[in-house]
Write an enzyme that holds these catalytic residues in place. Structure first.
Site, PDB file in Angstrom:
ATOM      1  N   ASP A 132       4.932  -0.932   2.942  1.00  0.00           N
ATOM      2  CA  ASP A 132       4.614  -0.177   4.170  1.00  0.00           C
ATOM      3  C   ASP A 132       5.582   0.448   4.788  1.00  0.00           C
ATOM      4  O   ASP A 132       6.862  -0.045   4.423  1.00  0.00           O
ATOM      5  CB  ASP A 132       3.594  -1.313   5.163  1.00  0.00           C
ATOM      6  N   ASP A 134       5.630   1.610   8.860  1.00  0.00           N
ATOM      7  CA  ASP A 134       5.713   1.510  10.430  1.00  0.00           C
ATOM      8  C   ASP A 134       5.765  -0.327  10.554  1.00  0.00           C
ATOM      9  O   ASP A 134       4.711  -0.896  10.154  1.00  0.00           O
ATOM     10  CB  ASP A 134       4.528   2.176  11.014  1.00  0.00           C
ATOM     11  N   GLU A 141       6.080   1.626  15.297  1.00  0.00           N
ATOM     12  CA  GLU A 141       4.735   2.310  14.810  1.00  0.00           C
ATOM     13  C   GLU A 141       4.856   3.842  15.410  1.00  0.00           C
ATOM     14  O   GLU A 141       4.867   3.940  16.532  1.00  0.00           O
ATOM     15  CB  GLU A 141       3.415   1.825  15.621  1.00  0.00           C
ATOM     16  N   SER A 220       2.267   4.456   3.065  1.00  0.00           N
ATOM     17  CA  SER A 220       2.118   4.366   4.487  1.00  0.00           C
ATOM     18  C   SER A 220       1.013   5.099   5.130  1.00  0.00           C
ATOM     19  O   SER A 220       0.546   6.035   4.725  1.00  0.00           O
ATOM     20  CB  SER A 220       3.498   4.775   4.985  1.00  0.00           C
ATOM     21  N   GLY A 221       0.482   4.271   5.979  1.00  0.00           N
ATOM     22  CA  GLY A 221      -0.545   4.851   6.696  1.00  0.00           C
ATOM     23  C   GLY A 221      -0.174   5.953   7.902  1.00  0.00           C
ATOM     24  O   GLY A 221      -0.811   6.270   8.732  1.00  0.00           O
ATOM     25  N   ASP A 288       2.882  -5.297   7.099  1.00  0.00           N
ATOM     26  CA  ASP A 288       2.392  -6.127   8.108  1.00  0.00           C
ATOM     27  C   ASP A 288       0.921  -6.389   8.857  1.00  0.00           C
ATOM     28  O   ASP A 288       0.587  -6.973   9.513  1.00  0.00           O
ATOM     29  CB  ASP A 288       3.448  -5.829   9.363  1.00  0.00           C
TER      30      ASP A 288
END
Length: 335
Positions: A132, A134, A141, A220-221, A288
Site C-alpha cells: 500500500d 498512504d 494520506e 494503492s487506493g 495498514d
C-alpha cells in the site's frame, strides 16, 4: 535450564550464549546446539524490537506454553546491522496461529514485538513485495493533505477514517472524497508530490530487497502522481493507483478508469505472482487499512504495518511500530 534460571540471565549473558544464526535447545544446565528438520513445517514465533534478556525470553516461552505451543528450538539472529537481534522460537508442531492482536497485547506490555509464521518467505530467493502507499510507504494520506489545500480536511478525513476502518465501501468513499477536491490547482498537487515523507525504514527495506532480486510494486487506493513519485524514490518496478482528472490545470473532482480498491489490489498481487512465476510463499503484501486485507490474505505473508486494530486482528502478522526495515525479521529466519 529451567525457566527460573533462564529468567535470571542478563542480556549480555544471553548474547554470549546464543550465537547468531545458531539453533539451540534447552538442557538442564545450558543451551545445546541443535538443528531444525529439513524443510521445517512447524511454527515460528519471532520476537524483536528490543535487547532480550533471560526474563523476556522466559516470559515468551511461558506465554507460548500457555497457548499449548511447545518450544523445541531457539535462534538469535540479526538481519541487518541497523536492527537489534531477534529471537525466534520454533515448535515442531503446526499450530493454529495466535491472533496478531493478542500477540501484540502480550508483547507490548513486555516492551517488544511478537509475530508468528508457519511458511516464512526466504529473502535469498526471488520474491514479490506489493505494498500500500498512504500510511504505509509514506507517512501521510495524500487525499487528506490535498483536502487541507481545499479547506475541506475535516470532511474528507472523516470519510477516509471510515473507509480505512472498513465501515464504508472504499470506491464509494473515494468518489465522495474526490468530489470535494474540485478546483484544486495542479501546481499545488505537484508541490505536495515533491515533498512526500517516506515511512521510516521503507527505503532501506526496498534497497535490500532489490539487492536480492525481489520485485517491488505499489497497489494503492491513492493517486498516480504520488505513486509515481514514490516509485522514483524507492526504485520500484511498477505502481497501480487511481487517476485524477484535471481540466484547465485544476482537479475536476472526478476519478478516471478502474478504481484500485480491495479486489483490484488482490488482483495486482495475483497477476504479478503468475507473471513472475513465483510460489505463494515468496509473496509478501503490506498495508495498514481494511482495503488491504484481501491482498494481504492472498499473499504468502500479509503484514499489517502500523495498522488499525481491525487490520492487525485479521492479518497474518503485524509490525505495530517502528521501522519498516523490521520486515526483514520475517524474511531471514535461519533454516
Amino acid at each position: 535450564m529451567t525457566l527460573e534460571r533462564l529468567a535470571a540471565c542478563s542480556a549480555t549473558h544471553i548474547s554470549s550464549q546464543l550465537v547468531l544464526g545458531t539453533w539451540v535447545k534447552f538442557s538442564e544446565a545450558e543451551f545445546v546446539q541443535t538443528q531444525l528438520p529439513t524443510n521445517p513445517q512447524g511454527t515460528f514465533s519471532v520476537a524483536f524490537d528490543t535487547d532480550f534478556d533471560g526474563e523476556k525470553i522466559a516470559a515468551i516461552i511461558e506465554f507460548l506454553r500457555g497457548n499449548n505451543i511447545a518450544v523445541d528450538a531457539i535462534c538469535r539472529y540479526q538481519p541487518s546491522s541497523d536492527l537489534t537481534p531477534a529471537i525466534c522460537f520454533y515448535s515442531n508442531e503446526t499450530h493454529q496461529a495466535l491472533n496478531p492482536l493478542s500477540l501484540n497485547e502480550f508483547a507490548h506490555t513486555k516492551g517488544f514485538q511478537l509475530v508468528q509464521l508457519q511458511t516464512p518467505p526466504d529473502l535469498e530467493k526471488p520474491g514479490l513485495l506489493v505494498m500500500d502507499m498512504d500510511s504505509t510507504a509514506i507517512t501521510i494520506e495524500c487525499i487528506d493533505e490535498i483536502a487541507r489545500l481545499a479547506n475541506v480536511y475535516d470532511e474528507v478525513a472523516a470519510v477516509t477514517a471510515q473507509a480505512m476502518a472498513g465501515k464504508l465501501d472504499f470506491s464509494e468513499s473515494l468518489h465522495q472524497r474526490v468530489a470535494k477536491l474540485e478546483g484544486i490547482e495542479q501546481s499545488l498537487i505537484d508541490e505536495l508530490k515533491n515533498a512526500l515523507p517516506l515511512m521510516p525504514g521503507i527505503a532501506a527495506l526496498c534497497q535490500v530487497l532489490k539487492q536480492h532480486n525481489w520485485y517491488l510494486a505499489i497497489a494503492s487506493g491513492g493517486f498516480v502522481p504520488f505513486a509515481e513519485q514514490v516509485q522514483k524514490l524507492l526504485n520500484l518496478d511498477e505502481v497501480h493507483a487511481n487517476i485524477l482528472e484535471f481540466k484547465d490545470n485544476k482537479l475536476t473532482g472526478r476519478v478516471l478508469g478502474t478504481i484500485v480498491d480491495t479486489n483490484q489490489k488482490a488482483l495486482v498481487l495475483g497477476n504479478l505472482t503468475e507473471q513472475l512465476n513465483l510460489t505463494q510463499q515468496q509473496t509478501v503484501a503490506i498495508g495498514d487499512g481494511a482495503n488491504d486485507l484481501t491482498m494481504m490474505a492472498k499473499a504468502g505473508l500479509g503484514v499489517a504495518v502500523h495498522g488499525k486494530p481491525k487490520v492487525v486482528e485479521q492479518a497474518q502478522a503485524a509490525i505495530c511500530h517502528g521501522s519498516l526495515l523490521q520486515l526483514l525479521y520475517l524474511m531471514t529466519i535461519p533454516k
